[in-house]
Design an enzyme around this catalytic site. Sequence first.
Site, PDB file in Angstrom:
ATOM      1  N   CYS A   1       0.857  -1.183   0.000  1.00 47.23           N
ATOM      2  CA  CYS A   1       0.000   0.000   0.000  1.00 47.23           C
ATOM      3  C   CYS A   1       0.896   1.237   0.000  1.00 47.23           C
ATOM      4  O   CYS A   1       1.935   1.261   0.651  1.00 47.23           O
ATOM      5  CB  CYS A   1      -0.944   0.108   1.190  1.00 47.23           C
ATOM      6  SG  CYS A   1      -2.088  -1.257   1.346  1.00 47.23           S
TER       7      CYS A   1
ATOM      8  N   ARG B   1       3.565  -0.207  -4.982  1.00 51.45           N
ATOM      9  CA  ARG B   1       3.319  -0.791  -3.661  1.00 51.45           C
ATOM     10  C   ARG B   1       1.976  -1.491  -3.571  1.00 51.45           C
ATOM     11  O   ARG B   1       1.650  -2.121  -2.566  1.00 51.45           O
ATOM     12  CB  ARG B   1       3.389   0.298  -2.592  1.00 51.45           C
ATOM     13  CG  ARG B   1       4.703   1.033  -2.553  1.00 51.45           C
ATOM     14  CD  ARG B   1       4.681   2.128  -1.517  1.00 51.45           C
ATOM     15  NE  ARG B   1       4.564   1.577  -0.183  1.00 51.45           N
ATOM     16  CZ  ARG B   1       5.586   1.218   0.572  1.00 51.45           C
ATOM     17  NH1 ARG B   1       6.799   1.378   0.118  1.00 51.45           N
ATOM     18  NH2 ARG B   1       5.400   0.722   1.766  1.00 51.45           N
TER      19      ARG B   1
ATOM     20  N   TRP C   1      -2.892  -2.525  -1.675  1.00 51.26           N
ATOM     21  CA  TRP C   1      -2.621  -3.947  -1.911  1.00 51.26           C
ATOM     22  C   TRP C   1      -3.453  -4.666  -0.860  1.00 51.26           C
ATOM     23  O   TRP C   1      -3.188  -4.577   0.334  1.00 51.26           O
ATOM     24  CB  TRP C   1      -1.141  -4.249  -1.746  1.00 51.26           C
ATOM     25  CG  TRP C   1      -0.769  -5.643  -2.147  1.00 51.26           C
ATOM     26  CD1 TRP C   1      -0.453  -6.077  -3.396  1.00 51.26           C
ATOM     27  CD2 TRP C   1      -0.667  -6.789  -1.298  1.00 51.26           C
ATOM     28  NE1 TRP C   1      -0.163  -7.425  -3.375  1.00 51.26           N
ATOM     29  CE2 TRP C   1      -0.284  -7.893  -2.093  1.00 51.26           C
ATOM     30  CE3 TRP C   1      -0.871  -7.010   0.071  1.00 51.26           C
ATOM     31  CZ2 TRP C   1      -0.097  -9.172  -1.576  1.00 51.26           C
ATOM     32  CZ3 TRP C   1      -0.685  -8.283   0.584  1.00 51.26           C
ATOM     33  CH2 TRP C   1      -0.300  -9.342  -0.244  1.00 51.26           C
TER      34      TRP C   1
ATOM     35  N   ASN D   1      -1.419   1.834   5.936  1.00 51.15           N
ATOM     36  CA  ASN D   1      -0.574   0.828   5.282  1.00 51.15           C
ATOM     37  C   ASN D   1      -0.102  -0.096   6.397  1.00 51.15           C
ATOM     38  O   ASN D   1       0.553   0.346   7.333  1.00 51.15           O
ATOM     39  CB  ASN D   1       0.595   1.540   4.602  1.00 51.15           C
ATOM     40  CG  ASN D   1       1.748   0.615   4.238  1.00 51.15           C
ATOM     41  OD1 ASN D   1       2.885   1.048   4.155  1.00 51.15           O
ATOM     42  ND2 ASN D   1       1.485  -0.646   4.031  1.00 51.15           N
ATOM     43  N   GLY D   2      -0.457  -1.377   6.291  1.00 50.94           N
ATOM     44  CA  GLY D   2      -0.052  -2.323   7.332  1.00 50.94           C
ATOM     45  C   GLY D   2      -1.192  -3.260   7.682  1.00 50.94           C
ATOM     46  O   GLY D   2      -2.170  -3.358   6.934  1.00 50.94           O
TER      47      GLY D   2
ATOM     48  N   GLU E   1      15.939 -17.765  -9.772  1.00 54.51           N
ATOM     49  CA  GLU E   1      15.591 -16.373 -10.048  1.00 54.51           C
ATOM     50  C   GLU E   1      14.964 -16.231 -11.443  1.00 54.51           C
ATOM     51  O   GLU E   1      14.004 -15.488 -11.623  1.00 54.51           O
ATOM     52  CB  GLU E   1      16.844 -15.493  -9.889  1.00 54.51           C
ATOM     53  CG  GLU E   1      16.672 -14.017 -10.218  1.00 54.51           C
ATOM     54  CD  GLU E   1      15.633 -13.290  -9.378  1.00 54.51           C
ATOM     55  OE1 GLU E   1      15.139 -13.839  -8.385  1.00 54.51           O
ATOM     56  OE2 GLU E   1      15.278 -12.165  -9.768  1.00 54.51           O
TER      57      GLU E   1
ATOM     58  N   LYS F   1      11.238 -14.790 -12.074  1.00 59.14           N
ATOM     59  CA  LYS F   1      10.967 -13.665 -12.968  1.00 59.14           C
ATOM     60  C   LYS F   1       9.882 -14.049 -13.968  1.00 59.14           C
ATOM     61  O   LYS F   1       8.971 -13.290 -14.230  1.00 59.14           O
ATOM     62  CB  LYS F   1      12.227 -13.226 -13.742  1.00 59.14           C
ATOM     63  CG  LYS F   1      13.256 -12.479 -12.949  1.00 59.14           C
ATOM     64  CD  LYS F   1      12.947 -11.018 -12.742  1.00 59.14           C
ATOM     65  CE  LYS F   1      12.438 -10.648 -11.384  1.00 59.14           C
ATOM     66  NZ  LYS F   1      12.969 -10.983 -10.163  1.00 59.14           N
TER      67      LYS F   1
ATOM     68  N   GLU G   1       6.415 -14.309 -12.293  1.00 60.72           N
ATOM     69  CA  GLU G   1       5.927 -12.995 -11.847  1.00 60.72           C
ATOM     70  C   GLU G   1       5.414 -12.157 -13.012  1.00 60.72           C
ATOM     71  O   GLU G   1       4.397 -11.485 -12.913  1.00 60.72           O
ATOM     72  CB  GLU G   1       7.079 -12.179 -11.228  1.00 60.72           C
ATOM     73  CG  GLU G   1       7.484 -12.559  -9.839  1.00 60.72           C
ATOM     74  CD  GLU G   1       8.623 -11.678  -9.329  1.00 60.72           C
ATOM     75  OE1 GLU G   1       8.486 -11.143  -8.230  1.00 60.72           O
ATOM     76  OE2 GLU G   1       9.656 -11.523 -10.023  1.00 60.72           O
TER      77      GLU G   1
ATOM     78  N   HIS H   1      15.078 -36.402  -9.882  1.00 60.15           N
ATOM     79  CA  HIS H   1      14.275 -36.908  -8.772  1.00 60.15           C
ATOM     80  C   HIS H   1      12.859 -36.349  -8.792  1.00 60.15           C
ATOM     81  O   HIS H   1      12.222 -36.252  -7.744  1.00 60.15           O
ATOM     82  CB  HIS H   1      14.972 -36.585  -7.448  1.00 60.15           C
ATOM     83  CG  HIS H   1      16.338 -37.186  -7.361  1.00 60.15           C
ATOM     84  ND1 HIS H   1      16.548 -38.530  -7.119  1.00 60.15           N
ATOM     85  CD2 HIS H   1      17.564 -36.637  -7.538  1.00 60.15           C
ATOM     86  CE1 HIS H   1      17.854 -38.773  -7.129  1.00 60.15           C
ATOM     87  NE2 HIS H   1      18.494 -37.650  -7.391  1.00 60.15           N
TER      88      HIS H   1
ATOM     89  N   LYS I   1       5.724  -4.312  -4.567  1.00 65.29           N
ATOM     90  CA  LYS I   1       7.181  -4.235  -4.485  1.00 65.29           C
ATOM     91  C   LYS I   1       7.688  -4.335  -3.061  1.00 65.29           C
ATOM     92  O   LYS I   1       8.669  -4.991  -2.768  1.00 65.29           O
ATOM     93  CB  LYS I   1       7.655  -2.923  -5.099  1.00 65.29           C
ATOM     94  CG  LYS I   1       9.160  -2.808  -5.057  1.00 65.29           C
ATOM     95  CD  LYS I   1       9.693  -2.282  -6.336  1.00 65.29           C
ATOM     96  CE  LYS I   1      11.156  -2.539  -6.487  1.00 65.29           C
ATOM     97  NZ  LYS I   1      11.465  -3.893  -6.942  1.00 65.29           N
TER      98      LYS I   1
HETATM   99  C1  G6P Z   1       8.614  -8.495  -3.142  1.00 64.32           C
HETATM  100  C2  G6P Z   1       9.156  -7.944  -4.436  1.00 64.32           C
HETATM  101  C3  G6P Z   1      10.434  -8.693  -4.825  1.00 64.32           C
HETATM  102  C4  G6P Z   1      11.439  -8.620  -3.684  1.00 64.32           C
HETATM  103  C5  G6P Z   1      10.846  -9.116  -2.367  1.00 64.32           C
HETATM  104  C6  G6P Z   1      11.755  -8.813  -1.191  1.00 64.32           C
HETATM  105  O1  G6P Z   1       8.158  -9.782  -3.320  1.00 64.32           O
HETATM  106  O2  G6P Z   1       8.194  -8.064  -5.470  1.00 64.32           O
HETATM  107  O3  G6P Z   1      10.979  -8.115  -5.983  1.00 64.32           O
HETATM  108  O4  G6P Z   1      12.546  -9.404  -4.000  1.00 64.32           O
HETATM  109  O5  G6P Z   1       9.609  -8.452  -2.108  1.00 64.32           O
HETATM  110  O6  G6P Z   1      11.828  -7.422  -1.022  1.00 64.32           O
HETATM  111  P1  G6P Z   1      13.060  -6.644  -0.463  1.00 64.32           P
HETATM  112  O7  G6P Z   1      12.681  -5.204  -0.615  1.00 64.32           O
HETATM  113  O8  G6P Z   1      13.190  -7.024   0.996  1.00 64.32           O
HETATM  114  O9  G6P Z   1      14.255  -7.009  -1.230  1.00 64.32           O
END
Ligand code: G6P
Length: 612
Positions: free
Chosen positions: A2, A27, A74, A100-101, A485, A489, A492, A508, A607
């Site tokens: 948020c 956010r 969010w 926010n929270g 990773e 990606k 996502e 396995h 994010k």
């Molecule tokens: C969210 C974001 C990711 C990020 C993760 C951890 O899931 O979408 O891109 O890697 O949070 O966030 P941080 O700010 O702690 O790296």
Amino acid sequence: MCGIVAYIGPREAYPVIMKGLKRLEYRGYDSAGVALLDKHNLRVFKKQGRVAVLEESIIGEDLHAHAGIGHTRWATHGEPSDRNAHPHLSASGRLAMIHNGIIENYAQLKTELTKKGYHFKSDTDTEVLLNFIEDIQENNQCSLEESLRIALKRVTGAYVIVLLDRNHPDTLIAARKGSPLVIGIGKGEHFLASDASPIIEYTKEVVYVNDYELAIIKCDELILKNLGNEKITPFVQKLDLELTAIEKGGYDHFMLKEIFEQPDTIFDCLRGRLDAAKGTITMAGVQNNLDKLSQAKRIIMVACGTSWHAGLIAEYIFEEICRIPVEVEYASEFRYRNPVIHPGDVIIAISQSGETADTIVAIEKAKEQGAFIFGVVNVVGSSIARISDAGAYTHAGPEIGVASTKAFTAQLVVLILIALKIAHEKQTLSDERYMMLLSELHAIPEKVKELLHSSRHIRKLAEKYKGVSDALYLGRGNNFPVALEGALKLKEISYIHAEGYPAAEMKHGPIALVDEQLPVVFAAPKSVYHEKLISNIQEIKARKGMVLAVISEGDDVIAKMADDIMTVPLTDELISPLLSVIPLQLFACYLGMAKGFDVDKPRNLAKSVTVE
Ligand code: G6P
């Protein structure tokens, strides 16, 4: 998650808030809303969907006001809808609030209020807290500030809240615990936001509000207090951020821009730190704590998401060259597991935002048990940066695309520098190899630039593979986390189901999925595993899987076996993830674009995950 924005001052509040909300959409983007207050006239407009949808829906309304609050959501409590969008109004209609929270004991508070006859228009914890505040104020006949203080002593969870009171159009009241809040100080005006991006074009003077602090804000006055009603002197800092850093700069998407920025961000991360010719690494946070770091009995990397993958890669590097055992923990698991922490353990907390709720609490838990906390953080002045005992910034600049790219490679660079410094101090690395790794690292920005020249080819591959429904990503050694990773990606950004696996472990289980429909993506730059990977590729080809491989230049063997390749320049295998991950970032980004998705704001994601 948020985003919150608020304004009080001589400007029109609405445009300031809307512009700010658009910058904070990373956010959360389930709904957006704004409350505007002008001479006791309090109006709330809110709408499910993006900020642009809200904007469109209120064209023609009276939006004139010099104080206002805005929110981009969010969803946690209650589905994304107009009804659950913020700001919420109190039962009397006098107070409006954004939050926010998460208020963890909201159910208990709701029951108490319901017994008193309160009805709720939304399913949110926010509306409960707001009415709880108003109820206290009415019962105690006290100021809003006092009722907020009383309420917050009963509340568990995380919050940044900002309140508008119809009866006091000259004041905003805010409070923080566990979610970020920055206050920008202008001339006769104040700006509030979840991060500095909505503020920078108006002022560079900011105050980062701390946990358990309340802010009482008028046009020309900012009072900070703790929950015990004692005044705190605001610590005013200068923002080191330029507007251009948060704009798209000619790219269609922030994610693409951020991928292409990596030659510069890696360079910035190395600048002033690495002197390959002299063989020195200068990092004050590491230097000042070199004893603690090099004598660590164990290093525990704590992180979430992509940052956790950076920790996994660092595990290989630290163990290899520093000979220190490393564990890599999901912050969310670590914090609840009652982990065993010994004196001499070092926690390295990795976070782009510095605000991830689970990582913050994990650090706090470890700190309570006496661990030394070293933060590897991107956002300057963020919570994790402030609660760490020492740290190193990644200097990647603002990362706006929800999926992390340039922050990830910057995290890797910082972790590699730390490992090299420790290994050099401990003499667990020969001087010759140390010097060679320094010079390889120095060459990385140029090599990234070079590999980005193949972006057109990767875009074509993305077009070719855009119809697939699943993908398997494989790698070995420190390129196994690169496979994780790459898979993350892809899922996502393009919503294609993807799994990352150690290449050998594939036998396995995941091998059962292999058929002519399944692309198998290998993160396979030159390494000691080369021959083993060739065998793994054979195993996939024997089952008619499609092989797409990230390989080093000149690797004709895999080039001949694979259906498609993405090449990266040669480098030492220890630091090869810095290169091999980038084609996978591009592949996911182009694939998402090819499917017509908003790659900067993938569905359901945010994010900065400030809820646990
Ligand atoms: C969210 C974001 C990711 C990020 C993760 C951890 O899931 O979408 O891109 O890697 O949070 O966030 P941080 O700010 O702690 O790296």
